[in-house]
Design a protein around this motif. Sequence first.
Motif, PDB file in Angstrom:
ATOM      1  N   PRO A  66      22.419  18.131  11.106  1.00  0.00           N
ATOM      2  CA  PRO A  66      22.695  17.791   9.947  1.00  0.00           C
ATOM      3  C   PRO A  66      24.065  18.383   9.513  1.00  0.00           C
ATOM      4  CG  PRO A  66      21.426  19.584   9.520  1.00  0.00           C
ATOM      5  CD  PRO A  66      21.460  19.253  11.313  1.00  0.00           C
ATOM      6  N   SER A  67      24.882  17.056   8.839  1.00  0.00           N
ATOM      7  CA  SER A  67      26.307  17.590   8.197  1.00  0.00           C
ATOM      8  C   SER A  67      26.021  17.463   6.552  1.00  0.00           C
ATOM      9  CB  SER A  67      27.143  16.806   8.698  1.00  0.00           C
ATOM     10  OG  SER A  67      26.870  15.139   8.394  1.00  0.00           O
ATOM     11  N   TYR A  68      24.959  16.910   6.236  1.00  0.00           N
ATOM     12  CA  TYR A  68      24.528  16.816   4.832  1.00  0.00           C
ATOM     13  C   TYR A  68      25.763  15.732   4.110  1.00  0.00           C
ATOM     14  CZ  TYR A  68      21.132  20.222   5.871  1.00  0.00           C
ATOM     15  OH  TYR A  68      20.133  20.931   6.463  1.00  0.00           O
ATOM     16  N   GLN A  69      26.114  14.828   4.863  1.00  0.00           N
ATOM     17  CA  GLN A  69      27.078  13.962   4.346  1.00  0.00           C
ATOM     18  C   GLN A  69      26.561  12.542   4.643  1.00  0.00           C
ATOM     19  OE1 GLN A  69      30.850  14.419   6.061  1.00  0.00           O
ATOM     20  NE2 GLN A  69      31.156  16.467   4.767  1.00  0.00           N
ATOM     21  N   SER A  70      26.979  11.389   3.637  1.00  0.00           N
ATOM     22  CA  SER A  70      26.369  10.089   3.969  1.00  0.00           C
ATOM     23  C   SER A  70      27.088   9.053   3.591  1.00  0.00           C
ATOM     24  CB  SER A  70      24.906   9.881   3.299  1.00  0.00           C
ATOM     25  OG  SER A  70      25.017   9.910   1.828  1.00  0.00           O
ATOM     26  N   ASP A  71      27.161   7.887   4.040  1.00  0.00           N
ATOM     27  CA  ASP A  71      28.004   6.968   3.437  1.00  0.00           C
ATOM     28  C   ASP A  71      27.288   5.996   2.782  1.00  0.00           C
ATOM     29  OD1 ASP A  71      30.142   4.963   3.062  1.00  0.00           O
ATOM     30  OD2 ASP A  71      30.198   4.477   5.016  1.00  0.00           O
ATOM     31  N   TYR A  72      27.203   5.965   1.469  1.00  0.00           N
ATOM     32  CA  TYR A  72      26.520   5.213   0.503  1.00  0.00           C
ATOM     33  C   TYR A  72      25.049   4.988   1.074  1.00  0.00           C
ATOM     34  CZ  TYR A  72      30.585   4.373  -2.035  1.00  0.00           C
ATOM     35  OH  TYR A  72      31.625   4.645  -2.950  1.00  0.00           O
ATOM     36  N   GLY A  73      24.139   6.064   1.533  1.00  0.00           N
ATOM     37  CA  GLY A  73      23.072   5.993   1.973  1.00  0.00           C
ATOM     38  C   GLY A  73      22.798   6.103   3.461  1.00  0.00           C
ATOM     39  N   HIS A  74      23.896   5.968   4.127  1.00  0.00           N
ATOM     40  CA  HIS A  74      23.754   5.773   5.643  1.00  0.00           C
ATOM     41  C   HIS A  74      24.272   7.326   6.162  1.00  0.00           C
ATOM     42  CE1 HIS A  74      23.712   4.382   9.789  1.00  0.00           C
ATOM     43  NE2 HIS A  74      25.045   5.038   9.959  1.00  0.00           N
ATOM     44  N   ILE A  75      23.231   7.825   7.200  1.00  0.00           N
ATOM     45  CA  ILE A  75      23.710   9.233   7.541  1.00  0.00           C
ATOM     46  C   ILE A  75      23.926   8.773   9.224  1.00  0.00           C
ATOM     47  CG2 ILE A  75      22.564  11.425   8.078  1.00  0.00           C
ATOM     48  CD1 ILE A  75      20.960  10.925   5.540  1.00  0.00           C
ATOM     49  N   SER A  76      24.826   9.308   9.714  1.00  0.00           N
ATOM     50  CA  SER A  76      25.119   9.038  11.134  1.00  0.00           C
ATOM     51  C   SER A  76      24.343   9.835  12.142  1.00  0.00           C
ATOM     52  CB  SER A  76      26.678   9.429  11.326  1.00  0.00           C
ATOM     53  OG  SER A  76      27.537   8.842  10.491  1.00  0.00           O
ATOM     54  N   GLY A  77      24.169   8.945  13.106  1.00  0.00           N
ATOM     55  CA  GLY A  77      23.264   9.781  14.367  1.00  0.00           C
ATOM     56  C   GLY A  77      22.353   8.726  14.623  1.00  0.00           C
ATOM     57  N   TRP A  78      21.846   8.526  15.964  1.00  0.00           N
ATOM     58  CA  TRP A  78      20.478   7.966  16.361  1.00  0.00           C
ATOM     59  C   TRP A  78      19.187   8.562  15.736  1.00  0.00           C
ATOM     60  CZ3 TRP A  78      21.042   3.088  16.993  1.00  0.00           C
ATOM     61  CH2 TRP A  78      21.857   2.565  17.886  1.00  0.00           C
ATOM     62  N   ALA A  79      19.375   9.900  15.834  1.00  0.00           N
ATOM     63  CA  ALA A  79      18.268  10.592  15.314  1.00  0.00           C
ATOM     64  C   ALA A  79      18.255  10.951  13.687  1.00  0.00           C
ATOM     65  CB  ALA A  79      17.922  11.805  16.050  1.00  0.00           C
ATOM     66  N   ALA A  80      19.151  10.592  13.060  1.00  0.00           N
ATOM     67  CA  ALA A  80      19.255  10.749  11.566  1.00  0.00           C
ATOM     68  C   ALA A  80      18.365  10.136  10.800  1.00  0.00           C
ATOM     69  CB  ALA A  80      20.867  10.412  11.112  1.00  0.00           C
ATOM     70  N   PRO A  81      17.865  10.654   9.856  1.00  0.00           N
ATOM     71  CA  PRO A  81      16.861   9.860   8.670  1.00  0.00           C
ATOM     72  C   PRO A  81      17.456   8.203   8.383  1.00  0.00           C
ATOM     73  CG  PRO A  81      17.642  11.526   7.779  1.00  0.00           C
ATOM     74  CD  PRO A  81      18.201  11.663   9.064  1.00  0.00           C
ATOM     75  N   ASN A  82      16.619   7.287   8.247  1.00  0.00           N
ATOM     76  CA  ASN A  82      16.960   6.092   7.759  1.00  0.00           C
ATOM     77  C   ASN A  82      16.040   5.596   6.723  1.00  0.00           C
ATOM     78  OD1 ASN A  82      17.290   2.851   7.854  1.00  0.00           O
ATOM     79  ND2 ASN A  82      19.205   3.688   8.837  1.00  0.00           N
ATOM     80  N   GLU A  83      16.345   5.029   5.681  1.00  0.00           N
ATOM     81  CA  GLU A  83      15.719   4.199   4.784  1.00  0.00           C
ATOM     82  C   GLU A  83      14.563   3.376   5.356  1.00  0.00           C
ATOM     83  OE1 GLU A  83      17.318   2.480   1.437  1.00  0.00           O
ATOM     84  OE2 GLU A  83      18.099   4.300   0.806  1.00  0.00           O
ATOM     85  N   GLY A  84      14.786   2.916   6.408  1.00  0.00           N
ATOM     86  CA  GLY A  84      14.106   1.773   7.193  1.00  0.00           C
ATOM     87  C   GLY A  84      13.963   0.601   6.252  1.00  0.00           C
ATOM     88  N   GLY A  85      15.121   0.167   5.829  1.00  0.00           N
ATOM     89  CA  GLY A  85      15.133  -0.787   4.907  1.00  0.00           C
ATOM     90  C   GLY A  85      15.010  -2.254   5.593  1.00  0.00           C
ATOM     91  N   TRP A  86      15.248  -2.446   7.052  1.00  0.00           N
ATOM     92  CA  TRP A  86      14.863  -3.899   7.855  1.00  0.00           C
ATOM     93  C   TRP A  86      13.252  -3.623   8.021  1.00  0.00           C
ATOM     94  CZ3 TRP A  86      19.520  -3.645  11.819  1.00  0.00           C
ATOM     95  CH2 TRP A  86      20.722  -3.830  11.081  1.00  0.00           C
ATOM     96  N   ILE A  87      13.006  -2.559   8.299  1.00  0.00           N
ATOM     97  CA  ILE A  87      11.480  -2.377   8.720  1.00  0.00           C
ATOM     98  C   ILE A  87      10.665  -2.776   7.498  1.00  0.00           C
ATOM     99  CG2 ILE A  87       9.641  -0.749   9.272  1.00  0.00           C
ATOM    100  CD1 ILE A  87      11.825   0.845  10.787  1.00  0.00           C
ATOM    101  N   TRP A  88      10.842  -2.340   6.139  1.00  0.00           N
ATOM    102  CA  TRP A  88      10.271  -2.662   5.077  1.00  0.00           C
ATOM    103  C   TRP A  88      10.341  -4.159   4.659  1.00  0.00           C
ATOM    104  CZ3 TRP A  88       6.500   0.291   3.480  1.00  0.00           C
ATOM    105  CH2 TRP A  88       6.463   1.720   3.656  1.00  0.00           C
ATOM    106  N   GLN A  89      11.671  -4.592   4.962  1.00  0.00           N
ATOM    107  CA  GLN A  89      11.945  -6.009   4.574  1.00  0.00           C
ATOM    108  C   GLN A  89      10.794  -7.013   5.092  1.00  0.00           C
ATOM    109  OE1 GLN A  89      16.322  -6.361   5.009  1.00  0.00           O
ATOM    110  NE2 GLN A  89      16.431  -4.935   3.202  1.00  0.00           N
ATOM    111  N   ARG A  90      10.398  -6.675   6.709  1.00  0.00           N
ATOM    112  CA  ARG A  90       9.657  -7.667   7.122  1.00  0.00           C
ATOM    113  C   ARG A  90       8.276  -7.625   6.363  1.00  0.00           C
ATOM    114  NH1 ARG A  90       7.853  -4.592  12.134  1.00  0.00           N
ATOM    115  NH2 ARG A  90       7.011  -6.589  12.570  1.00  0.00           N
TER     116      ARG A  90
END
Length: 292
Positions: A66-90
């Motif tokens: 963790p660096s505890y920084q995000s770019d308008y909700g996006h946290i860098s790194g393949w293993a970083a947590p993601n909202e999963g927006g595309w997953i939920w949008q299905r």
Amino acid sequence: MLSRQAEARWPHVFILGAPRSGTSLFYELMTTQFAFSYFTNLAHRFYKTPLAATRLGQPFIADHQPSYQSDYGHISGWAAPNEGGWIWQRWLEDGPWTDEKKIAELPVDEIRSTLAGMSNLSSSPFINKNVMHSNRVRLLDALFPNCLFLEVQRDAKDTARSILRAQRRNKGPEAHADEWWSVRPSNAGGDTDIERACRQVIGVAEDIERDCAHVGADRRFVVDYAALCADPKGTLAEVARFLGTHHVPAVALQQNTLPAQFSLRPSKPLEASEEDYLEDMLQVKGIRVADQ
């Protein structure tokens, strides 16, 4: 893999809140300080097969540092947590408020098996932050009985100002055709971006409070963003106690350092006339959420 998934062992945990309210920082803290399963950036990228992507990717991606920084909700790194927006949008449309009646239209078994599979892969509870969850609490309750809700609340003025600046800089999601941006609460509307931002801050909070009261107020825990920044350790301990009372273990991870505090920077005021207008809109009669 979906067909083999047993029911989730623990209730799922969903992080709620208005856009720009501190939900991304809280999400990263929860996933780096405690043992939770979550959608990673890798799972989000392979949104049609997030469970398989998570299983196959485990040996190849390092744990998120963790660096505890995000770019308008996006946290860098393949293993970083993601909202999963595309997953939920299905499964679910972004935007409008919805309730448990929607469940008749959904692939319920697939949704439940996907989240249960994420939890089963790491033998830990599943947690997900997505601001769109804020206006589908009743639907989430129908999909996942006994799920828990962690709501992040930030100063209303600071949140509204941050929403305005994000829109004016074309950051975050694209605005809808009617100029609405991000999650749409029950009181959506307004003639100006300032009024829309104020309605959003107030409306999201009221939707969450009303709908959590409907499904069970004891399953909601409010995280104050200022308190989280001032005392992350203490705030996370309170969250862990709340989860524990609902049989969701928050097992501490020792490898990630927890900062003593985070800098809490009040958002820069708008121009004087806009600042007065914003103040009025946050207090004006008639923008409160009507009963559903």
